[in-house]
Structures are given as C-alpha cells and as structure tokens.
Design a protein around this motif. Structure first.
Motif, mmCIF file in Angstrom:
data_model
loop_
_atom_site.group_PDB
_atom_site.id
_atom_site.type_symbol
_atom_site.label_atom_id
_atom_site.label_comp_id
_atom_site.label_asym_id
_atom_site.label_seq_id
_atom_site.Cartn_x
_atom_site.Cartn_y
_atom_site.Cartn_z
ATOM 1 N N ASP A 43 51.819 90.625 54.146
ATOM 2 C CA ASP A 43 53.144 91.156 53.801
ATOM 3 C C ASP A 43 53.572 92.122 54.897
ATOM 4 O O ASP A 43 52.765 92.581 55.701
ATOM 5 C CB ASP A 43 53.147 91.818 52.427
ATOM 6 N N LEU A 44 54.857 92.427 54.905
ATOM 7 C CA LEU A 44 55.424 93.219 55.990
ATOM 8 C C LEU A 44 54.905 94.657 55.997
ATOM 9 O O LEU A 44 54.611 95.211 57.056
ATOM 10 C CB LEU A 44 56.951 93.190 55.902
ATOM 11 N N ALA A 45 54.748 95.267 54.833
ATOM 12 C CA ALA A 45 54.257 96.650 54.780
ATOM 13 C C ALA A 45 52.850 96.749 55.350
ATOM 14 O O ALA A 45 52.533 97.659 56.129
ATOM 15 C CB ALA A 45 54.290 97.171 53.352
ATOM 16 N N THR A 46 51.986 95.815 54.996
ATOM 17 C CA THR A 46 50.613 95.819 55.496
ATOM 18 C C THR A 46 50.581 95.550 56.990
ATOM 19 O O THR A 46 49.779 96.127 57.715
ATOM 20 C CB THR A 46 49.771 94.776 54.733
ATOM 21 N N LEU A 47 51.476 94.698 57.468
ATOM 22 C CA LEU A 47 51.555 94.423 58.902
ATOM 23 C C LEU A 47 51.860 95.697 59.683
ATOM 24 O O LEU A 47 51.242 95.959 60.715
ATOM 25 C CB LEU A 47 52.618 93.369 59.196
ATOM 26 N N LEU A 48 52.788 96.485 59.194
ATOM 27 C CA LEU A 48 53.126 97.731 59.890
ATOM 28 C C LEU A 48 51.911 98.646 59.995
ATOM 29 O O LEU A 48 51.667 99.252 61.038
ATOM 30 C CB LEU A 48 54.274 98.438 59.167
ATOM 31 N N THR A 49 51.130 98.731 58.929
ATOM 32 C CA THR A 49 49.909 99.540 58.953
ATOM 33 C C THR A 49 48.896 98.943 59.921
ATOM 34 O O THR A 49 48.296 99.661 60.729
ATOM 35 C CB THR A 49 49.303 99.638 57.542
ATOM 36 N N GLU A 50 48.711 97.633 59.863
ATOM 37 C CA GLU A 50 47.753 96.965 60.747
ATOM 38 C C GLU A 50 48.096 97.198 62.224
ATOM 39 O O GLU A 50 47.195 97.362 63.058
ATOM 40 C CB GLU A 50 47.732 95.455 60.454
ATOM 41 N N LEU A 51 49.375 97.223 62.539
ATOM 42 C CA LEU A 51 49.805 97.404 63.926
ATOM 43 C C LEU A 51 50.045 98.873 64.288
ATOM 44 O O LEU A 51 50.577 99.174 65.354
ATOM 45 C CB LEU A 51 51.078 96.590 64.179
ATOM 46 N N SER A 52 49.648 99.776 63.389
ATOM 47 C CA SER A 52 49.730 101.237 63.605
ATOM 48 C C SER A 52 51.153 101.758 63.748
ATOM 49 O O SER A 52 51.404 102.697 64.502
ATOM 50 C CB SER A 52 48.891 101.646 64.824
ATOM 51 N N TYR A 53 52.077 101.154 63.026
ATOM 52 C CA TYR A 53 53.436 101.686 62.945
ATOM 53 C C TYR A 53 53.500 102.535 61.687
ATOM 54 O O TYR A 53 53.108 102.087 60.612
ATOM 55 C CB TYR A 53 54.477 100.560 62.824
ATOM 56 N N ASP A 54 53.979 103.763 61.815
ATOM 57 C CA ASP A 54 54.159 104.582 60.634
ATOM 58 C C ASP A 54 55.400 105.434 60.798
ATOM 59 O O ASP A 54 55.935 105.556 61.883
ATOM 60 C CB ASP A 54 52.925 105.447 60.337
ATOM 61 N N GLY A 55 55.848 105.973 59.704
ATOM 62 C CA GLY A 55 57.048 106.792 59.731
ATOM 63 C C GLY A 55 58.168 106.150 58.946
ATOM 64 O O GLY A 55 58.185 104.944 58.723
ATOM 65 N N ASP A 56 59.076 106.983 58.527
ATOM 66 C CA ASP A 56 60.207 106.512 57.731
ATOM 67 C C ASP A 56 61.360 106.021 58.588
ATOM 68 O O ASP A 56 62.357 105.547 58.070
ATOM 69 C CB ASP A 56 60.705 107.648 56.833
ATOM 70 N N TRP A 57 61.251 106.124 59.889
ATOM 71 C CA TRP A 57 62.376 105.809 60.769
ATOM 72 C C TRP A 57 62.285 104.423 61.382
ATOM 73 O O TRP A 57 62.972 104.126 62.342
ATOM 74 C CB TRP A 57 62.472 106.861 61.872
ATOM 75 N N LEU A 58 61.440 103.563 60.833
ATOM 76 C CA LEU A 58 61.312 102.209 61.368
ATOM 77 C C LEU A 58 62.401 101.300 60.804
ATOM 78 O O LEU A 58 62.799 101.432 59.654
ATOM 79 C CB LEU A 58 59.959 101.615 60.982
ATOM 80 N N ALA A 59 62.830 100.371 61.623
ATOM 81 C CA ALA A 59 63.720 99.299 61.171
ATOM 82 C C ALA A 59 62.960 97.990 61.356
ATOM 83 O O ALA A 59 62.270 97.805 62.358
ATOM 84 C CB ALA A 59 65.004 99.287 61.986
ATOM 85 N N THR A 60 63.049 97.110 60.381
ATOM 86 C CA THR A 60 62.325 95.847 60.467
ATOM 87 C C THR A 60 63.260 94.674 60.172
ATOM 88 O O THR A 60 64.185 94.782 59.375
ATOM 89 C CB THR A 60 61.152 95.803 59.467
#
Length: 65
Positions: A16-33
C-alpha cells in the motif's frame, strides 16, 4: 513488487502507498503523492493498494530558492 517511483524502477515489499513511503524513508506531513497520474490524499494512502507496474510520484518540499 516492481514499481516506477519518481521515474526510476524500484522493487519493494510494500503493498500500500502508506507503507511504501515508510519503506522508502519518506516522512512528514508535507508530502504529495500520485499513482498513475492520480493524486492520492494523505488520508487515503493506507487504503490505496499498489499494483505491479504502478507509477508512483512522491513530492516533498525542498529548501532553498
């Protein structure tokens, strides 16, 4: 699973997209996907199932000018 992330091939374990962001070390509320050109809201990322071959774009703010 094989995806295209920000224009680059990526093999990931995330489903899922949320887990992908964690796996790729993206964090923060300012991301756009976006997936396959469709913007995915932050609240919808957990429920958004990824499929092999999806094109994922992750944008984060950068400092500087």
């Amino acid at each position: 699973m094989s995806l295209i992330v920000n224009g680059q091939p990526a093999n990931v374990a995330s489903r899922d997209l949320a887990t992908l962001l964690t796996e790729l070390s993206y964090d923060g509320d300012w991301l756009a996907t976006a997936v396959n050109g469709v913007v995915i809201r932050r609240d919808d990322r957990v429920a958004y199932a990824l499929r092999p071959g999806d094109r994922v774009e992750i944008l984060s703010p950068m400092q500087g000018g």
